[in-house]
Design a protein around this motif. Structure first.
Motif, PDB file in Angstrom:
ATOM      1  N   LEU A  97       7.423 -13.968   4.427  1.00 42.03           N
ATOM      2  CA  LEU A  97       6.708 -13.580   3.212  1.00 42.03           C
ATOM      3  C   LEU A  97       6.437 -12.079   3.282  1.00 42.03           C
ATOM      4  N   PHE A  98       7.035 -11.353   2.356  1.00 41.28           N
ATOM      5  CA  PHE A  98       6.853  -9.908   2.311  1.00 41.28           C
ATOM      6  C   PHE A  98       6.168  -9.514   1.007  1.00 41.28           C
ATOM      7  N   LEU A  99       5.600  -8.317   1.029  1.00 45.79           N
ATOM      8  CA  LEU A  99       4.924  -7.765  -0.133  1.00 45.79           C
ATOM      9  C   LEU A  99       5.473  -6.369  -0.378  1.00 45.79           C
ATOM     10  N   LEU A 100       5.940  -6.117  -1.608  1.00 51.49           N
ATOM     11  CA  LEU A 100       6.405  -4.789  -1.988  1.00 51.49           C
ATOM     12  C   LEU A 100       5.421  -4.196  -2.991  1.00 51.49           C
ATOM     13  N   LEU A 101       5.041  -2.949  -2.780  1.00 50.45           N
ATOM     14  CA  LEU A 101       4.095  -2.278  -3.662  1.00 50.45           C
ATOM     15  C   LEU A 101       4.818  -1.133  -4.366  1.00 50.45           C
ATOM     16  N   ASP A 102       4.978  -1.263  -5.667  1.00 52.39           N
ATOM     17  CA  ASP A 102       5.722  -0.282  -6.453  1.00 52.39           C
ATOM     18  C   ASP A 102       4.779   0.774  -7.022  1.00 52.39           C
ATOM     19  N   GLN A 103       4.674   1.900  -6.334  1.00 53.80           N
ATOM     20  CA  GLN A 103       3.899   3.047  -6.802  1.00 53.80           C
ATOM     21  C   GLN A 103       2.396   2.784  -6.880  1.00 53.80           C
ATOM     22  N   LEU A 104       1.897   1.868  -6.081  1.00 51.17           N
ATOM     23  CA  LEU A 104       0.444   1.682  -5.986  1.00 51.17           C
ATOM     24  C   LEU A 104      -0.164   2.969  -5.448  1.00 51.17           C
ATOM     25  N   SER A 105      -1.185   3.502  -6.113  1.00 51.05           N
ATOM     26  CA  SER A 105      -1.659   4.842  -5.760  1.00 51.05           C
ATOM     27  C   SER A 105      -3.085   4.905  -5.232  1.00 51.05           C
ATOM     28  N   ASP A 106      -3.873   3.871  -5.432  1.00 51.79           N
ATOM     29  CA  ASP A 106      -5.276   3.903  -5.026  1.00 51.79           C
ATOM     30  C   ASP A 106      -5.431   3.399  -3.586  1.00 51.79           C
ATOM     31  N   VAL A 107      -5.998   4.221  -2.725  1.00 54.96           N
ATOM     32  CA  VAL A 107      -6.071   3.852  -1.303  1.00 54.96           C
ATOM     33  C   VAL A 107      -6.973   2.642  -1.074  1.00 54.96           C
ATOM     34  N   ARG A 108      -7.997   2.462  -1.901  1.00 54.33           N
ATOM     35  CA  ARG A 108      -8.888   1.313  -1.712  1.00 54.33           C
ATOM     36  C   ARG A 108      -8.223   0.021  -2.180  1.00 54.33           C
ATOM     37  N   ASN A 109      -7.481   0.083  -3.272  1.00 53.07           N
ATOM     38  CA  ASN A 109      -6.688  -1.078  -3.663  1.00 53.07           C
ATOM     39  C   ASN A 109      -5.686  -1.430  -2.570  1.00 53.07           C
ATOM     40  N   PHE A 110      -5.068  -0.400  -2.010  1.00 51.67           N
ATOM     41  CA  PHE A 110      -4.104  -0.605  -0.929  1.00 51.67           C
ATOM     42  C   PHE A 110      -4.779  -1.292   0.251  1.00 51.67           C
ATOM     43  N   GLY A 111      -5.942  -0.807   0.628  1.00 51.67           N
ATOM     44  CA  GLY A 111      -6.663  -1.412   1.742  1.00 51.67           C
ATOM     45  C   GLY A 111      -7.051  -2.857   1.478  1.00 51.67           C
ATOM     46  N   ALA A 112      -7.514  -3.129   0.252  1.00 49.68           N
ATOM     47  CA  ALA A 112      -7.897  -4.499  -0.099  1.00 49.68           C
ATOM     48  C   ALA A 112      -6.689  -5.429  -0.059  1.00 49.68           C
ATOM     49  N   ILE A 113      -5.529  -4.935  -0.513  1.00 54.53           N
ATOM     50  CA  ILE A 113      -4.306  -5.737  -0.490  1.00 54.53           C
ATOM     51  C   ILE A 113      -3.882  -6.018   0.951  1.00 54.53           C
ATOM     52  N   ILE A 114      -3.969  -5.013   1.811  1.00 53.70           N
ATOM     53  CA  ILE A 114      -3.604  -5.218   3.215  1.00 53.70           C
ATOM     54  C   ILE A 114      -4.502  -6.290   3.842  1.00 53.70           C
ATOM     55  N   ARG A 115      -5.782  -6.244   3.526  1.00 55.07           N
ATOM     56  CA  ARG A 115      -6.722  -7.220   4.081  1.00 55.07           C
ATOM     57  C   ARG A 115      -6.351  -8.636   3.645  1.00 55.07           C
ATOM     58  N   THR A 116      -6.074  -8.812   2.347  1.00 57.63           N
ATOM     59  CA  THR A 116      -5.680 -10.123   1.849  1.00 57.63           C
ATOM     60  C   THR A 116      -4.341 -10.554   2.433  1.00 57.63           C
ATOM     61  N   ALA A 117      -3.427  -9.595   2.579  1.00 54.55           N
ATOM     62  CA  ALA A 117      -2.116  -9.899   3.160  1.00 54.55           C
ATOM     63  C   ALA A 117      -2.263 -10.455   4.566  1.00 54.55           C
ATOM     64  N   GLU A 118      -3.146  -9.870   5.349  1.00 53.62           N
ATOM     65  CA  GLU A 118      -3.359 -10.352   6.721  1.00 53.62           C
ATOM     66  C   GLU A 118      -3.933 -11.765   6.705  1.00 53.62           C
ATOM     67  N   CYS A 119      -4.830 -12.027   5.775  1.00 54.00           N
ATOM     68  CA  CYS A 119      -5.473 -13.341   5.701  1.00 54.00           C
ATOM     69  C   CYS A 119      -4.519 -14.426   5.223  1.00 54.00           C
ATOM     70  N   LYS A 154       8.256   1.908   5.228  1.00 55.69           N
ATOM     71  CA  LYS A 154       8.465   2.867   4.150  1.00 55.69           C
ATOM     72  C   LYS A 154       9.944   2.939   3.815  1.00 55.69           C
ATOM     73  N   VAL A 155      10.244   2.982   2.513  1.00 53.94           N
ATOM     74  CA  VAL A 155      11.629   3.088   2.055  1.00 53.94           C
ATOM     75  C   VAL A 155      11.731   4.240   1.061  1.00 53.94           C
ATOM     76  N   ASP A 156      12.958   4.728   0.874  1.00 57.17           N
ATOM     77  CA  ASP A 156      13.164   5.797  -0.101  1.00 57.17           C
ATOM     78  C   ASP A 156      12.900   5.307  -1.510  1.00 57.17           C
ATOM     79  N   HIS A 157      13.382   4.105  -1.819  1.00 51.73           N
ATOM     80  CA  HIS A 157      13.216   3.539  -3.159  1.00 51.73           C
ATOM     81  C   HIS A 157      12.953   2.037  -3.042  1.00 51.73           C
ATOM     82  N   ILE A 158      11.972   1.548  -3.794  1.00 55.22           N
ATOM     83  CA  ILE A 158      11.660   0.126  -3.799  1.00 55.22           C
ATOM     84  C   ILE A 158      12.866  -0.696  -4.257  1.00 55.22           C
ATOM     85  N   LYS A 159      13.625  -0.169  -5.196  1.00 58.42           N
ATOM     86  CA  LYS A 159      14.794  -0.899  -5.699  1.00 58.42           C
ATOM     87  C   LYS A 159      15.796  -1.164  -4.581  1.00 58.42           C
TER      88      LYS A 159
END
Length: 249
Positions: A97-119, A154-159
């Protein structure tokens, strides 16, 4: 222990790159000249490190120290390549199960997503080198330390990541309101990668087109969308629900 996230000065940044420090981003003064600056730019290109060319005022805001026209951010974590991330998981024989984030820019949203991803047992998160929220002290704090536990690539392009995952036998599901299908119409029991879009623009049209499935959350109220970190949590827990049902049968 969290390390310093900023270094400054041309020579210091060059030495950090040569020492394989996880450089997240480099800010270079516009019009900077000289042999050292050319050496730095060559190293950046060779190592695929993103550089932004900015006015000196921007650098002065980033640090009060003698930056010599260059400031770099060092990530508190080390990033994987997508090839390494996928290989590490598929060798375990489980449905990844992987998660791709397309241009997510807010560091707190990013942190919250990482926390949920771990859970929820996410095996790895994939972000784009340019335009994505960096892993900062705020990201680490908001993730409750989960950023040290969930692999991030990290990748050059999400596509390009979408195509690589599909070629690896992993279905790609895009979270978008631009579909009639809800998350309850999609099977998440097979190897899966879920794409979440940016806070303001959602998922890029070209990435939506490349995805295997589009799915939305049913919205019953008058507000048309959820915060991206909340929406991501709903998607991930639907995966957990479906996979638990499969294991119990």
């Amino acid at each position: 222990m969290e390390k310093s996230t900023q270094i400054y000065g041309i020579r210091a940044v060059i030495e950090a790159i040569n020492a394989n420090e996880p450089i997240d981003k480099v800010f270079i003064q516009k019009g900077l000249k000289g042999d050292l600056s050319r050496e730095l730019e060559t190293l950046l290109r060779k190592n695929g490190i993103i550089a932004s060319y900015v006015p000196i005022e921007k650098l002065n805001r980033l640090t009060k120290n003698n930056h010599q026209g260059v400031v770099a951010n060092i990530s508190p974590i080390r990033f994987l390549s997508i090839e390494e991330m996928v290989a590490n998981v598929t060798e375990n024989g489980k449905a990844p199960l992987f998660l791709l984030l397309d241009q997510l820019s807010d560091v707190r949203n990013f942190g919250a997503i990482i926390r949920t991803a771990e859970c929820t047992g996410v095996d790895g998160i994939i972000i784009q080198k340019r335009g994505a929220a960096p892993v900062t002290a705020d990201t680490i704090k908001t993730s409750a330390g989960a950023a040290f536990r969930v692999p991030i690539a990290k990748v050059d392009h999400i596509k390009d990541a979408v195509f690589f995952l599909q070629a690896s036998g992993i279905q790609v599901v895009a979270a978008t309101e631009k579909t009639d299908n809800t998350i309850y119409d999609v099977s998440f029991t097979s190897p899966t990668a879920i794409i979440m879009g940016s806070e303001d623009m959602g998922i890029s049209p070209s990435i939506l087109k490349a995805s295997d499935h589009l799915a939305k959350l049913p919205m019953l109220g008058s507000i048309g969308s959820l915060n991206v970190s909340v929406a991501c949590g709903v998607f991930l827990y639907e995966v957990v629900r479906q996979r638990q049902d499969t294991l119990s049968k």
